[in-house]
Write an enzyme that holds these catalytic residues in place. Structure first.
Site, PDB file in Angstrom:
ATOM      1  N   GLY A  13       5.172 -10.705  -6.090  1.00 23.82           N
ATOM      2  CA  GLY A  13       3.930 -10.959  -5.375  1.00 23.82           C
ATOM      3  C   GLY A  13       4.049 -10.889  -3.862  1.00 23.82           C
ATOM      4  O   GLY A  13       3.282 -11.529  -3.150  1.00 23.82           O
ATOM      5  N   ASN A  15       3.259  -8.371  -1.977  1.00 24.69           N
ATOM      6  CA  ASN A  15       2.000  -7.800  -1.467  1.00 24.69           C
ATOM      7  C   ASN A  15       0.866  -8.804  -1.570  1.00 24.69           C
ATOM      8  O   ASN A  15       0.051  -8.927  -0.647  1.00 24.69           O
ATOM      9  CB  ASN A  15       1.638  -6.523  -2.234  1.00 24.69           C
ATOM     10  CG  ASN A  15       2.406  -5.322  -1.732  1.00 24.69           C
ATOM     11  OD1 ASN A  15       2.116  -4.786  -0.670  1.00 24.69           O
ATOM     12  ND2 ASN A  15       3.409  -4.905  -2.500  1.00 24.69           N
ATOM     13  N   ASN A 105      -5.501  -0.003  -5.888  1.00 28.88           N
ATOM     14  CA  ASN A 105      -4.122  -0.213  -6.326  1.00 28.88           C
ATOM     15  C   ASN A 105      -3.209   0.361  -5.259  1.00 28.88           C
ATOM     16  O   ASN A 105      -3.607   1.237  -4.498  1.00 28.88           O
ATOM     17  CB  ASN A 105      -3.883   0.512  -7.660  1.00 28.88           C
ATOM     18  CG  ASN A 105      -2.459   0.290  -8.174  1.00 28.88           C
ATOM     19  OD1 ASN A 105      -1.932  -0.833  -8.098  1.00 28.88           O
ATOM     20  ND2 ASN A 105      -1.825   1.336  -8.673  1.00 28.88           N
ATOM     21  N   HIS A 107       0.649   2.118  -4.870  1.00 27.84           N
ATOM     22  CA  HIS A 107       1.769   2.699  -5.613  1.00 27.84           C
ATOM     23  C   HIS A 107       2.857   3.094  -4.607  1.00 27.84           C
ATOM     24  O   HIS A 107       2.549   3.665  -3.559  1.00 27.84           O
ATOM     25  CB  HIS A 107       1.288   3.922  -6.412  1.00 27.84           C
ATOM     26  CG  HIS A 107       2.355   4.461  -7.304  1.00 27.84           C
ATOM     27  ND1 HIS A 107       2.666   3.904  -8.525  1.00 27.84           N
ATOM     28  CD2 HIS A 107       3.232   5.487  -7.133  1.00 27.84           C
ATOM     29  CE1 HIS A 107       3.669   4.560  -9.069  1.00 27.84           C
ATOM     30  NE2 HIS A 107       4.029   5.531  -8.250  1.00 27.84           N
TER      31      HIS A 107
END
Ligand code: GRF
Length: 194
Positions: A13, A15, A105, A107
């Site tokens: 976690g 981010n 999202n 990536h």
């Protein structure tokens, strides 16, 4: 009043923490209202409790068999925007549809390189190194029903040096993630509210 964000996470976690830190300073833009995790005892939940953000755990099986539970929770919390931050489970179609254009999202590669089902964590960076990639980076994209396939909103690059290992590349890319993700979420929210 700011936009209500839910963060979805499955791991350490880091981010999620950066996003919570960022919006704590900008309540007029957004408030992180909820952390959705697919397992208990993960770092993301600890970070959420530090920031006073409630967490809910919904297992992968529940997500698959009873997606309505997630929808109900998001509705009850008044969630308006979703940030996926290392969430390793498929998002139910009813959620991707409801939040179309309001779900991002991140990536850890320059999609379409090294993305898709099964490409997560260190595997992404192993693939980049094995490929002899000269650069890698991050992709922040909208979420639809296909893994790592939504509209690309932002990419940032980092050089891959000859002495880089998957682990050193992962560390470099993670720094980029932390620098960019909160800013791009803020920009997306401001765009929606403009
Ligand atoms: C990040 O590399 C992100 O790009 C990917 O999963 C990882 C999550 O890391 N989707 P953390 O849990 O935020 O530290």
């Amino acid at each position: 009043m700011g936009t209500n964000i839910a963060i979805f996470a499955s791991g350490s976690g880091s981010n999620a923490l950066k996003i919570m830190e960022h919006f704590k300073q900008k309540p007029e833009v957004a408030t992180v209202q909820l952390l959705v995790a697919n397992k208990a005892d993960i770092g993301a939940i600890t970070h959420a409790s530090t920031y006073g953000v409630p967490s809910v755990v919904i297992t992968n099986l529940e997500l698959k068999n009873n997606p309505a539970r997630l929808t109900q929770i998001l509705r009850a919390q008044g969630i308006q925007f979703i940030a996926l931050a290392g969430f390793l489970a498929k998002i139910p179609a009813e959620v991707t549809q409801t939040f179309a254009g309001r779900m991002l999202n991140i990536h850890p590669s320059l999609l379409p390189l090294y993305g898709g089902k099964g490409m997560y964590g260190i595997k992404v960076h192993e693939a980049a190194i094995a490929d002899g990639a000269k650069e890698s980076g991050i992709t922040i994209h909208e979420v639809n029903e296909v893994y790592d396939d939504g509209k690309i909103i932002h990419q940032a690059k980092v050089a891959v040096d000859e002495y880089d290992t998957p682990e050193s590349l992962q560390a470099k890319v993670l720094k980029l993630e932390h620098a960019w993700y909160p800013l791009i979420i803020e920009r997306a929210i401001k765009g929606l509210n403009a």
